[in-house]
Design a protein around this motif. Structure first.
Motif, PDB file in Angstrom:
ATOM      1  N   ASP A 182       0.982  -1.470  -0.158  1.00  0.00           N
ATOM      2  CA  ASP A 182       0.199  -0.294  -0.022  1.00  0.00           C
ATOM      3  C   ASP A 182       0.700   1.226   0.192  1.00  0.00           C
ATOM      4  O   ASP A 182       0.490   2.567  -0.373  1.00  0.00           O
ATOM      5  CB  ASP A 182      -1.119   0.000   1.579  1.00  0.00           C
ATOM      6  CG  ASP A 182      -1.563  -1.183   1.489  1.00  0.00           C
ATOM      7  OD1 ASP A 182      -2.649  -1.137   0.535  1.00  0.00           O
ATOM      8  OD2 ASP A 182      -2.320  -1.688   2.225  1.00  0.00           O
ATOM      9  N   GLU A 183       2.179   1.763   1.001  1.00  0.00           N
ATOM     10  CA  GLU A 183       2.756   2.438   0.723  1.00  0.00           C
ATOM     11  C   GLU A 183       3.652   2.481  -0.486  1.00  0.00           C
ATOM     12  O   GLU A 183       3.708   3.958  -1.036  1.00  0.00           O
ATOM     13  CB  GLU A 183       3.756   2.249   2.050  1.00  0.00           C
ATOM     14  CG  GLU A 183       3.673   2.123   3.699  1.00  0.00           C
ATOM     15  CD  GLU A 183       2.818   3.948   3.517  1.00  0.00           C
ATOM     16  OE1 GLU A 183       2.841   4.937   3.137  1.00  0.00           O
ATOM     17  OE2 GLU A 183       1.425   3.838   4.185  1.00  0.00           O
ATOM     18  N   VAL A 184       3.673   1.752  -0.996  1.00  0.00           N
ATOM     19  CA  VAL A 184       4.784   1.463  -2.045  1.00  0.00           C
ATOM     20  C   VAL A 184       4.263   1.968  -3.127  1.00  0.00           C
ATOM     21  O   VAL A 184       3.894   3.632  -4.009  1.00  0.00           O
ATOM     22  CB  VAL A 184       4.909   0.243  -2.929  1.00  0.00           C
ATOM     23  CG1 VAL A 184       5.844   0.362  -4.463  1.00  0.00           C
ATOM     24  CG2 VAL A 184       6.242  -0.153  -2.148  1.00  0.00           C
ATOM     25  N   LYS A 223       3.046   6.220  -2.765  1.00  0.00           N
ATOM     26  CA  LYS A 223       4.538   6.673  -2.976  1.00  0.00           C
ATOM     27  C   LYS A 223       4.846   6.814  -4.696  1.00  0.00           C
ATOM     28  O   LYS A 223       4.588   7.834  -5.012  1.00  0.00           O
ATOM     29  CB  LYS A 223       5.618   6.001  -3.218  1.00  0.00           C
ATOM     30  CG  LYS A 223       6.429   6.554  -2.971  1.00  0.00           C
ATOM     31  CD  LYS A 223       8.435   5.443  -2.729  1.00  0.00           C
ATOM     32  CE  LYS A 223       9.804   6.084  -2.354  1.00  0.00           C
ATOM     33  NZ  LYS A 223      10.633   5.751  -2.099  1.00  0.00           N
ATOM     34  N   PHE A 224       3.989   5.972  -6.280  1.00  0.00           N
ATOM     35  CA  PHE A 224       4.437   6.626  -6.889  1.00  0.00           C
ATOM     36  C   PHE A 224       2.725   7.011  -7.167  1.00  0.00           C
ATOM     37  O   PHE A 224       2.605   6.352  -8.812  1.00  0.00           O
ATOM     38  CB  PHE A 224       4.930   4.984  -7.685  1.00  0.00           C
ATOM     39  CG  PHE A 224       6.206   4.661  -7.616  1.00  0.00           C
ATOM     40  CD1 PHE A 224       7.145   5.054  -8.278  1.00  0.00           C
ATOM     41  CD2 PHE A 224       6.409   3.496  -6.160  1.00  0.00           C
ATOM     42  CE1 PHE A 224       8.623   5.047  -7.219  1.00  0.00           C
ATOM     43  CE2 PHE A 224       7.720   3.046  -6.214  1.00  0.00           C
ATOM     44  CZ  PHE A 224       9.080   4.132  -6.646  1.00  0.00           C
ATOM     45  N   GLU A 225       1.855   6.764  -6.729  1.00  0.00           N
ATOM     46  CA  GLU A 225       0.728   7.771  -7.209  1.00  0.00           C
ATOM     47  C   GLU A 225       1.002   8.249  -8.573  1.00  0.00           C
ATOM     48  O   GLU A 225       2.208  10.137  -8.285  1.00  0.00           O
ATOM     49  CB  GLU A 225       0.028   8.306  -6.806  1.00  0.00           C
ATOM     50  CG  GLU A 225      -0.986   7.029  -5.784  1.00  0.00           C
ATOM     51  CD  GLU A 225      -1.964   7.515  -4.322  1.00  0.00           C
ATOM     52  OE1 GLU A 225      -1.934   8.253  -4.139  1.00  0.00           O
ATOM     53  OE2 GLU A 225      -2.836   6.650  -3.953  1.00  0.00           O
ATOM     54  N   LYS A 226       0.144   8.720  -9.441  1.00  0.00           N
ATOM     55  CA  LYS A 226       0.419  11.024  -9.625  1.00  0.00           C
ATOM     56  C   LYS A 226       0.643  11.892  -9.012  1.00  0.00           C
ATOM     57  O   LYS A 226      -0.518  11.644  -7.741  1.00  0.00           O
ATOM     58  CB  LYS A 226      -0.630  10.619 -11.372  1.00  0.00           C
ATOM     59  CG  LYS A 226       0.410  10.477 -12.611  1.00  0.00           C
ATOM     60  CD  LYS A 226      -0.940  11.253 -13.745  1.00  0.00           C
ATOM     61  CE  LYS A 226      -0.187  10.917 -14.536  1.00  0.00           C
ATOM     62  NZ  LYS A 226      -0.728  11.142 -15.790  1.00  0.00           N
TER      63      LYS A 226
END
Length: 71
Positions: free
Chosen positions: A55-57, A60-63
């Motif tokens: 979930d954290e990853v 982190k990589f969301e736009k």
């Protein structure tokens, strides 16, 4: 002298080592419903479960991700 952890030679073995028959090979647990327990335990498993940080990853990589500033 034998190396540490090895059994003594047969001529120096005690009576229990030489004359006691081996165990029966039967366990002490009751396995009468083993098949049912195994089926129940694997019924809800997924083939590739989510890891604890997935979930954290994804966050982190969301736009538009803006990292927190450290003080």
């Amino acid at each position: 002298m034998p190396e540490r952890g090895q059994s003594p030679p047969p001529e120096r073995s005690t009576g229990k080592q030489m004359h006691t028959p081996p165990g029966t090979g039967k366990g002490t647990d009751d396995a009468s419903n083993k098949e049912d327990l195994n089926k129940a335990s694997i019924e809800h498993l997924t083939s590739n479960p989510r890891g604890p940080l997935e979930d954290e990853v994804e966050k982190k990589f969301e736009k538009g991700f803006k990292p927190e500033k450290k003080s």
